[in-house]
Design a protein around this motif. Structure first.
Motif, PDB file in Angstrom:
ATOM      1  N   ILE A  17      50.756  69.157  64.181  1.00  0.00           N
ATOM      2  CA  ILE A  17      49.657  69.728  63.397  1.00  0.00           C
ATOM      3  C   ILE A  17      50.216  70.608  62.281  1.00  0.00           C
ATOM      4  CG2 ILE A  17      47.758  71.411  63.504  1.00  0.00           C
ATOM      5  CD1 ILE A  17      47.179  70.198  66.357  1.00  0.00           C
ATOM      6  N   GLU A  18      51.201  71.419  62.607  1.00  0.00           N
ATOM      7  CA  GLU A  18      51.807  72.293  61.596  1.00  0.00           C
ATOM      8  C   GLU A  18      52.489  71.467  60.504  1.00  0.00           C
ATOM      9  OE1 GLU A  18      51.383  75.656  61.516  1.00  0.00           O
ATOM     10  OE2 GLU A  18      50.107  75.342  63.277  1.00  0.00           O
ATOM     11  N   VAL A  19      53.196  70.416  60.899  1.00  0.00           N
ATOM     12  CA  VAL A  19      53.864  69.555  59.917  1.00  0.00           C
ATOM     13  C   VAL A  19      52.825  68.889  59.019  1.00  0.00           C
ATOM     14  CG1 VAL A  19      55.264  67.465  59.610  1.00  0.00           C
ATOM     15  CG2 VAL A  19      55.919  69.159  61.332  1.00  0.00           C
ATOM     16  N   ALA A  25      50.734  63.922  55.679  1.00  0.00           N
ATOM     17  CA  ALA A  25      51.003  62.809  56.589  1.00  0.00           C
ATOM     18  C   ALA A  25      52.341  62.140  56.296  1.00  0.00           C
ATOM     19  CB  ALA A  25      49.874  61.785  56.524  1.00  0.00           C
ATOM     20  N   ARG A  26      52.740  62.116  55.038  1.00  0.00           N
ATOM     21  CA  ARG A  26      54.021  61.479  54.684  1.00  0.00           C
ATOM     22  C   ARG A  26      55.212  62.251  55.243  1.00  0.00           C
ATOM     23  NH1 ARG A  26      52.371  56.639  53.681  1.00  0.00           N
ATOM     24  NH2 ARG A  26      50.978  56.464  51.927  1.00  0.00           N
ATOM     25  N   ALA A  32      60.885  65.806  62.010  1.00  0.00           N
ATOM     26  CA  ALA A  32      60.140  66.973  61.533  1.00  0.00           C
ATOM     27  C   ALA A  32      59.392  67.651  62.684  1.00  0.00           C
ATOM     28  CB  ALA A  32      59.167  66.567  60.431  1.00  0.00           C
ATOM     29  N   VAL A  33      58.835  66.852  63.581  1.00  0.00           N
ATOM     30  CA  VAL A  33      58.131  67.413  64.740  1.00  0.00           C
ATOM     31  C   VAL A  33      59.120  68.135  65.651  1.00  0.00           C
ATOM     32  CG1 VAL A  33      56.806  66.839  66.824  1.00  0.00           C
ATOM     33  CG2 VAL A  33      56.226  65.762  64.629  1.00  0.00           C
ATOM     34  N   LEU A 104      43.410  71.679  58.094  1.00  0.00           N
ATOM     35  CA  LEU A 104      44.150  70.951  57.060  1.00  0.00           C
ATOM     36  C   LEU A 104      44.799  69.697  57.639  1.00  0.00           C
ATOM     37  CD1 LEU A 104      45.731  73.975  55.182  1.00  0.00           C
ATOM     38  CD2 LEU A 104      43.855  72.507  54.384  1.00  0.00           C
ATOM     39  N   ALA A 105      45.329  69.792  58.859  1.00  0.00           N
ATOM     40  CA  ALA A 105      45.905  68.611  59.515  1.00  0.00           C
ATOM     41  C   ALA A 105      44.835  67.545  59.718  1.00  0.00           C
ATOM     42  CB  ALA A 105      46.545  69.003  60.843  1.00  0.00           C
TER      43      ALA A 105
END
Length: 196
Positions: A17-19, A25-26, A32-33, A104-105
């Motif tokens: 969610i933070e990413v 989404a890209r 990254a997670v 935002l996510a």
């Protein structure tokens, strides 16, 4: 093999969610997670078989984090009048806006769902269930207004939250507050409230 530690899985979805909120989404990758969650490289791939699985899980996780049994129970307390509906709508906007990365996510997930039918199915099911719950809960509460009013409030307030999070200078806090109040008043009476 997919691991089954629910706490770790939830933490990875929170990281996703933070990413999504920070990178879009890209930018959502296993690496990254893992980095956002502060876990060893490869951990997310032990819990999710694909990037699509992470996207779908993040969509569900946003709603898990927004659900608050105390807030739901509180909605059944107090007077059954327009002022109470207005108070609850202000609280709703503030609660959702207090989890900006989640909202935002969710916007990123909706955009990604345009290209991914399986994600669209998950979000459609989850958002439909949320909306149906809100309509049923409102009708059970005895508060004024009907299911159509709940849907109209949901649509309008979602966009007000988008404006608050993406263009925060567009409206002042006082203007946003007044807009929520006016929205409830007009939906419940069909006309602006009388002044004085």
């Amino acid at each position: 093999m997919v691991r089954r530690n629910p706490g770790r899985r939830a933490a990875l979805l929170d990281a996703a969610i933070e990413v999504l909120a920070d990178e879009g989404a890209r930018g959502l990758t296993f690496r990254a997670v893992d980095q956002q969650a502060g876990v060893p490289v490869g951990t997310a791939s032990n819990y999710f078989s694909s990037r699509g699985d992470i996207l779908k899980g993040a969509g569900e996780r946003v709603y898990e984090r927004l659900a608050d049994d105390d807030v739901i129970a509180d909605g059944l307390q107090g007077p059954r009048d327009r002022a109470r509906v207005t108070e609850l709508m202000h609280a709703l906007v503030d609660r959702v806006a207090a989890f900006p990365t989640g909202f935002l996510a969710l916007l990123e997930l909706r955009l990604e769902a345009v290209r991914r039918p399986e994600l669209r199915d998950v979000l459609t099911h989850r958002i439909r269930a949320d909306l149906d719950f809100n309509v049923a809960h409102h009708e059970k509460s005895g508060l004024p207004g009907d299911g159509t009013m709940v849907v109209l409030l949901w649509l309008a307030l979602n966009w007000l939250i988008v404006e608050r999070l993406t263009l925060p200078e567009l409206f002042t806090d006082e203007q946003r507050h007044d807009l929520v109040t006016a929205l409830v008043d007009r939906l419940l009476t069909g006309q602006p409230p009388k002044s004085g």
